[in-house]
Design an enzyme around this catalytic site. Structure first.
Site, PDB file in Angstrom:
ATOM      1  N   GLU A  93      68.455  66.526  67.162  1.00  0.00           N
ATOM      2  CA  GLU A  93      68.488  65.450  66.186  1.00  0.00           C
ATOM      3  C   GLU A  93      69.089  64.190  66.807  1.00  0.00           C
ATOM      4  O   GLU A  93      69.967  64.248  67.659  1.00  0.00           O
ATOM      5  CB  GLU A  93      69.286  65.885  64.959  1.00  0.00           C
ATOM      6  CG  GLU A  93      68.593  67.041  64.253  1.00  0.00           C
ATOM      7  CD  GLU A  93      69.303  67.498  62.993  1.00  0.00           C
ATOM      8  OE1 GLU A  93      68.594  67.749  62.008  1.00  0.00           O
ATOM      9  OE2 GLU A  93      70.525  67.601  62.974  1.00  0.00           O
TER      10      GLU A  93
ATOM     11  N   CYS B 143      72.738  57.319  67.653  1.00  0.00           N
ATOM     12  CA  CYS B 143      73.588  58.451  68.012  1.00  0.00           C
ATOM     13  C   CYS B 143      72.714  59.478  68.732  1.00  0.00           C
ATOM     14  O   CYS B 143      71.787  60.042  68.163  1.00  0.00           O
ATOM     15  CB  CYS B 143      74.211  59.026  66.740  1.00  0.00           C
ATOM     16  SG  CYS B 143      75.296  60.414  67.076  1.00  0.00           S
TER      17      CYS B 143
ATOM     18  N   CYS C 170      75.680  73.525  71.375  1.00  0.00           N
ATOM     19  CA  CYS C 170      76.906  73.141  72.084  1.00  0.00           C
ATOM     20  C   CYS C 170      77.745  74.388  72.335  1.00  0.00           C
ATOM     21  O   CYS C 170      77.762  75.300  71.514  1.00  0.00           O
ATOM     22  CB  CYS C 170      77.712  72.154  71.241  1.00  0.00           C
ATOM     23  SG  CYS C 170      79.138  71.443  72.103  1.00  0.00           S
TER      24      CYS C 170
ATOM     25  N   CYS D 224      84.039  73.894  68.615  1.00  0.00           N
ATOM     26  CA  CYS D 224      85.049  73.246  67.764  1.00  0.00           C
ATOM     27  C   CYS D 224      84.903  73.747  66.322  1.00  0.00           C
ATOM     28  O   CYS D 224      83.788  73.855  65.802  1.00  0.00           O
ATOM     29  CB  CYS D 224      84.899  71.727  67.823  1.00  0.00           C
ATOM     30  SG  CYS D 224      85.207  71.069  69.479  1.00  0.00           S
TER      31      CYS D 224
ATOM     32  N   CYS E 251      82.872  71.613  63.466  1.00  0.00           N
ATOM     33  CA  CYS E 251      81.581  71.008  63.801  1.00  0.00           C
ATOM     34  C   CYS E 251      80.431  71.984  63.569  1.00  0.00           C
ATOM     35  O   CYS E 251      80.465  73.123  64.034  1.00  0.00           O
ATOM     36  CB  CYS E 251      81.594  70.561  65.264  1.00  0.00           C
ATOM     37  SG  CYS E 251      80.044  69.792  65.775  1.00  0.00           S
TER      38      CYS E 251
ATOM     39  N   CYS F 190      78.526  62.797  61.434  1.00  0.00           N
ATOM     40  CA  CYS F 190      79.211  63.469  62.540  1.00  0.00           C
ATOM     41  C   CYS F 190      79.439  64.926  62.197  1.00  0.00           C
ATOM     42  O   CYS F 190      79.936  65.254  61.127  1.00  0.00           O
ATOM     43  CB  CYS F 190      80.609  62.891  62.760  1.00  0.00           C
ATOM     44  SG  CYS F 190      80.629  61.222  63.294  1.00  0.00           S
TER      45      CYS F 190
END
Ligand code: SAH
Length: 333
Positions: A76, A89, A96, A100, A103, A318
């Site tokens: 995305e 962005c 990933c 975290c 997220c 985010c």
């Protein structure tokens, strides 16, 4: 490739110009190339910029592009218009590995690194979705993935973005955001004059170990020490991102510790409202708490801005990026 075709090297510049500045998607369209070279290129290469398979539009004009990559992976990219700027962005990985806690992308795990073409291709794809008169002005590597964990491809993408023969974007308009991969941070700033953002989120190792597990490898003292040594331009400051989580890292004692932690640095802080996602028990701090936190930073002479969430209604904010993995299409029409 140009040399192999028996051509002079300036032809390479012409091709780069067509691809990166004129955004053409066929060799045919490269009017100033000789026919023989066009044929050679057509035979050996393809221009296949990613296209948005889906565009979601937020009520606040934020747009999220879902890009399907050739092998069935998807990423995305988010276009974020504000008063005087349009920020893109960009994602650096499909998924990933940093894990975290706050997220959504972390829940995917790492599928794979993006190639340089897929990274820069997001800009090409986004340009196609701009409205008349709209132009991208800022570029942030804050999409899916940890950009510094994909260093060689990231830096090749940055070269294409900033080079005169490439997109000729000023490095001051580019921000690379990292969870804090210390050795790569130092290398990046030695090689490029881009802005650096460090995702901090905690003022003690105990809490940061939990929120951003990479802290166990590069604990706070090491991270802050590295930030002190970064080769920054005279007017530049390191930006620290701090997601405000209710009852977790948003106390006034946290704010005071943050002032102390960053006092040896030229720093600014970006306080971010936590964007919730399905399956996460974490909650956003109240606006009043964010303001009280910010007031303490100001008293400590630490510049702090508050980042308003954008595109939450389309899961584009985010930490909300989570692209669904599709089966590779058997054939593309
Ligand atoms: N891996 C890089 C870039 C991607 S994250 C990094 O860690 O910096 C971009 C920013 O979004 C980071 O500051 C990250 O901490 C923040 N973020 C992640 N999840 C979030 C969430 N759920 N709500 C608000 N911000 C979030």
């Amino acid at each position: 490739m140009v040399a192999e075709a028996g051509e002079r090297s300036y032809r390479a510049r012409q091709i780069a110009h067509w691809v990166w500045q004129k955004n053409v998607d066929s060799f045919e369209a490269m009017r100033d190339l000789p026919e023989g070279l066009k044929l050679h290129l057509k035979e050996h290469f393809t221009i296949a910029p990613p296209r948005a398979a889906r565009v979601s539009r937020s009520a606040d004009r934020t747009r999220k592009l879902l890009l399907e990559l050739g092998d069935g992976e998807a990423i995305e990219t988010v276009i974020i218009p504000a008063d005087d700027r349009v920020t893109l962005c960009i994602s650096s990985q499909a998924g990933c590995a940093m894990d975290c806690e706050f997220c959504a992308t972390a829940r995917m795990g790492l599928h794979r690194n993006l190639t340089t073409a897929e990274t820069v291709g997001q800009i090409v794809a986004a340009r196609r979705e701009l409205e008349p008169g709209e132009e991208l002005t800022n570029y942030v590597f804050m999409g899916m993935g940890e950009p510094l964990a994909n260093y060689p491809r990231l830096t090749r993408a940055l070269t294409i973005m900033t080079a005169g023969w490439g997109m000729a974007i000023s490095p001051r308009r580019i921000t690379v955001s990292t969870v804090g991969l210390v050795p790569m941070m130092e290398r990046l700033l030695a090689e490029f004059q881009v802005n650096l953002a460090v995702s901090l989120h905690a003022t003690t190792d105990e809490l940061r170990d939990r929120l951003a597990p990479i802290n166990r490898r590069y604990p706070l003292a090491e991270l802050i020490g590295a930030c002190r040594r970064l080769p920054l331009k005279r007017r530049n400051r390191v930006m620290f991102e701090y997601v405000m989580l209710e009852g977790v890292n948003d106390s006034l004692a946290d704010a005071r510790r943050l002032v102390k932690l960053l006092s040896p640095l030229r720093a600014k802080v970006n306080l971010i409202f936590f964007n919730p996602f399905a399956g996460s028990p974490l909650r956003a701090s109240s606006r009043a708490q964010v303001e009280a936190f910010r007031a303490i930073l100001h008293q400590g002479n630490l510049t702090a801005t508050v980042r308003e969430s954008r595109g939450t209604d389309i899961q584009a904010a985010c930490g909300q990026l989570y692209a669904v993995h599709h089966e590779a299409p058997a054939e593309r029409v």
